[in-house]
Design a protein around this motif. Structure first.
Motif, PDB file in Angstrom:
ATOM      1  N   PHE A  61       0.842  -1.192   0.000  1.00  0.00           N
ATOM      2  CA  PHE A  61       0.000   0.000   0.000  1.00  0.00           C
ATOM      3  C   PHE A  61       0.878   1.243   0.000  1.00  0.00           C
ATOM      4  O   PHE A  61       1.875   1.309   0.722  1.00  0.00           O
ATOM      5  N   PHE A  64      -1.721   7.650  -0.464  1.00  0.00           N
ATOM      6  CA  PHE A  64      -2.508   8.157  -1.583  1.00  0.00           C
ATOM      7  C   PHE A  64      -2.031   9.536  -2.038  1.00  0.00           C
ATOM      8  O   PHE A  64      -1.731   9.742  -3.221  1.00  0.00           O
ATOM      9  N   ALA A 102     -13.241   1.154  -6.593  1.00  0.00           N
ATOM     10  CA  ALA A 102     -12.862   2.518  -6.921  1.00  0.00           C
ATOM     11  C   ALA A 102     -13.693   2.960  -8.114  1.00  0.00           C
ATOM     12  O   ALA A 102     -14.272   2.137  -8.824  1.00  0.00           O
ATOM     13  N   ALA A 119      -8.728   0.300   0.539  1.00  0.00           N
ATOM     14  CA  ALA A 119      -7.874   1.351   1.093  1.00  0.00           C
ATOM     15  C   ALA A 119      -8.169   1.483   2.583  1.00  0.00           C
ATOM     16  O   ALA A 119      -9.244   1.126   3.056  1.00  0.00           O
ATOM     17  N   THR A 126      -4.276   8.224   4.105  1.00  0.00           N
ATOM     18  CA  THR A 126      -4.980   7.147   3.405  1.00  0.00           C
ATOM     19  C   THR A 126      -3.987   6.366   2.551  1.00  0.00           C
ATOM     20  O   THR A 126      -3.185   6.946   1.811  1.00  0.00           O
ATOM     21  N   VAL A 128      -3.444   3.323  -0.351  1.00  0.00           N
ATOM     22  CA  VAL A 128      -4.136   2.638  -1.446  1.00  0.00           C
ATOM     23  C   VAL A 128      -3.251   1.527  -1.994  1.00  0.00           C
ATOM     24  O   VAL A 128      -2.021   1.612  -1.953  1.00  0.00           O
TER      25      VAL A 128
END
Length: 493
Positions: A61, A64, A102, A119, A126, A128
């Motif tokens: 991840f 973001f 998404a 997410a 955050t 993603v």
């Protein structure tokens, strides 16, 4: 980002590649570690200050805001709905924290993309999944396992730069020629044949005819009259099981004549309503499909499950987009070296775009030929034009080779079974002349594992007839997927 949907639909192979990379643990690290995972964007290492890449659920991840701002996107956050969004050019991508989907909005059209992980928020940031970033903003993604580095290349920007000031008029004329069959009503008649062998044993010999009518791009009907001989399956089963032919037949409650059949398939298609109907006659009684029963398929539902839109898919299939074609070619790359990845993608983009330009064609009178070398082999497109420069016919051939190992096949296990197959050799030929006579041929050879040939010769003609797209009154209808599930369950009993 321009024409995102075209790149997404033309690059389905890219989605498969990304799924493979991300689903097999290529980006996996110890779950929950905030790690020494590096990220390289366009050949430059990214620096993360207050939020660093993390690995969780077998996925990497990325923060973001940091990633999307690095890609030149304007980032927003709606605290009330827990929605993050990024806008670059005419495209906006957004997702809700904790939800496994998404959305991409381009030119007012919104498409939902499913994700296998959601997410999440941590320390007011955050995170993603990498795959989302790649799909949403047109990046090519890779993984350098030695350097433990995620590779991101902004392929879309490279493609936008590569197509500038280039002329693609010949391919645009070819698409205009193809699109004539999407306007008005056309009838089609064809003769076809098919032969397939498995483990060097012929298992299917089929021949037949096809007739049909289409109306614009929205409706069509087709009837196939097929003579099928699958009696070779008995020899294959004896080879695989060591049983005699009599024992195989007794165990399956079949006779050799049961595997020889005349099958009729009727299809009715309404693309405006998104429905496909299929009536199959001549199947064995134990097929699980009652006589005179139509199978139905909701095409909108099928497309939606793949994150696609049927109307957009049909629209995009009728246009030529060099950017989408280049993206599809680049999607075949497997980036594993962070030091060379950016140059590798740059070279691939430039080569793919150059292969589509007018300069890539050689001219001989009214005939233009383009020989394109791809990662899998050679594709040759020959266009025939008239004196005004319009395309009036074409011929396309492809000679491709695919390593079975690249498809995840253990060739050594095949050898242990006495089979010899290292590659799939695929040859395809298709053509249409100025009188709308069509030919097509496909040959596939994977050693003694499987071989396949199919030929079709037909004729297209303009017609005043209209296709039948609705079912007869009182027709019995069964959902196609329900029938498959019922048949599979019955086979296991």
């Amino acid at each position: 980002m321009k024409n995102w949907k075209k790149r997404a639909l033309s690059g389905l192979s890219c989605a498969a590649l990304l799924t493979g990379l991300l689903g097999t643990g290529a980006f996996a690290a110890e779950a929950g570690t905030a790690s020494a995972i590096g990220v390289e964007l366009n050949g430059q290492a990214m620096t993360f200050t207050d939020a660093v890449p993390e690995a969780d659920q077998g996925r990497t991840f990325l923060p973001f805001r940091a990633v999307f701002e690095a890609l030149g996107a304007e980032v927003g956050y709606d605290n009330a709905t827990k929605t993050v969004s990024a806008t670059r050019g005419d495209t906006t991508v957004s997702m809700v924290v904790g939800e496994t989907q998404a959305t991409v909005t381009e030119n007012g059209v919104t498409t939902t993309l499913p994700m296998d992980v959601a997410a999440y928020a941590k320390n007011n940031r955050t995170y993603v999944p990498v795959r989302f970033a790649a799909q949403a903003l047109g990046c090519t993604v890779g993984w350098d396992n030695t350097a433990k580095t995620v590779i991101l290349v902004d392929t879309q920007t490279l493609i936008d730069e590569a197509v500038q000031d280039k002329s693609f008029s010949l391919l645009e004329k070819y698409m205009a020629y193809s699109n004539q069959f999407n306007e008005g009503n056309w009838s089609m008649t064809a003769e076809m044949s098919m032969l397939m062998s498995m483990m060097a044993t012929e298992v299917l010999n089929m021949s037949g005819s096809v007739t049909g009518i289409t109306a614009d791009t929205s409706a069509g009907e087709m009837t196939m009259e097929l003579n099928m001989d699958m009696s070779g399956l008995i020899a294959l089963l004896t080879q695989m099981t060591g049983l005699t032919e009599e024992e195989v037949l007794a165990d399956s409650n079949l006779t050799a004549d049961d595997l020889k059949m005349d099958v009729t398939m009727e299809m009715r298609m309404d693309l405006e309503g998104g429905m496909l109907y299929l009536l199959i006659s001549g199947l064995p009684e134990d097929s699980g499909l009652p006589a005179d029963t139509w199978l139905s398929m909701d095409l909108n539902e099928v497309m939606a499950q793949a994150g696609l839109d049927l109307d957009q898919l049909m629209s995009l299939s009728q246009s030529f987009d060099p950017a989408a074609a280049a993206a599809a070619q680049v999607s075949l790359l497997n980036l594993t070296d962070a030091d060379t990845a950016y140059q590798t993608v740059t070279d691939a983009v430039n080569a793919a775009v150059a292969a589509l330009t007018d300069d890539a064609f050689t001219q001989d009178g009214l005939v233009y030929t383009n020989e394109m070398d791809t990662e899998l082999g050679t594709v040759v497109l020959t266009l025939t034009t008239n004196t005004t420069g319009e395309v009036v016919g074409y011929e396309m051939t492809a000679d491709l080779s695919i390593d079975l190992a690249d498809l995840g096949v253990d060739t050594s296990s095949l050898a242990a079974l006495g089979l010899s197959a290292d590659t799939i050799e695929l040859t395809m030929e298709t053509s249409m002349d100025a009188e709308h006579a069509m030919t097509a041929a496909v040959t596939m050879d994977a050693g003694t594992l499987v071989s396949f040939t199919m030929t079709m010769n037909g004729q297209y003609s303009e017609t005043d007839e209209t296709p039948e797209t609705t079912l007869p009154a009182g027709a019995n209808v069964v959902d196609y997927y329900e029938w498959l599930a019922t048949s599979a369950a019955a086979a296991q009993v």
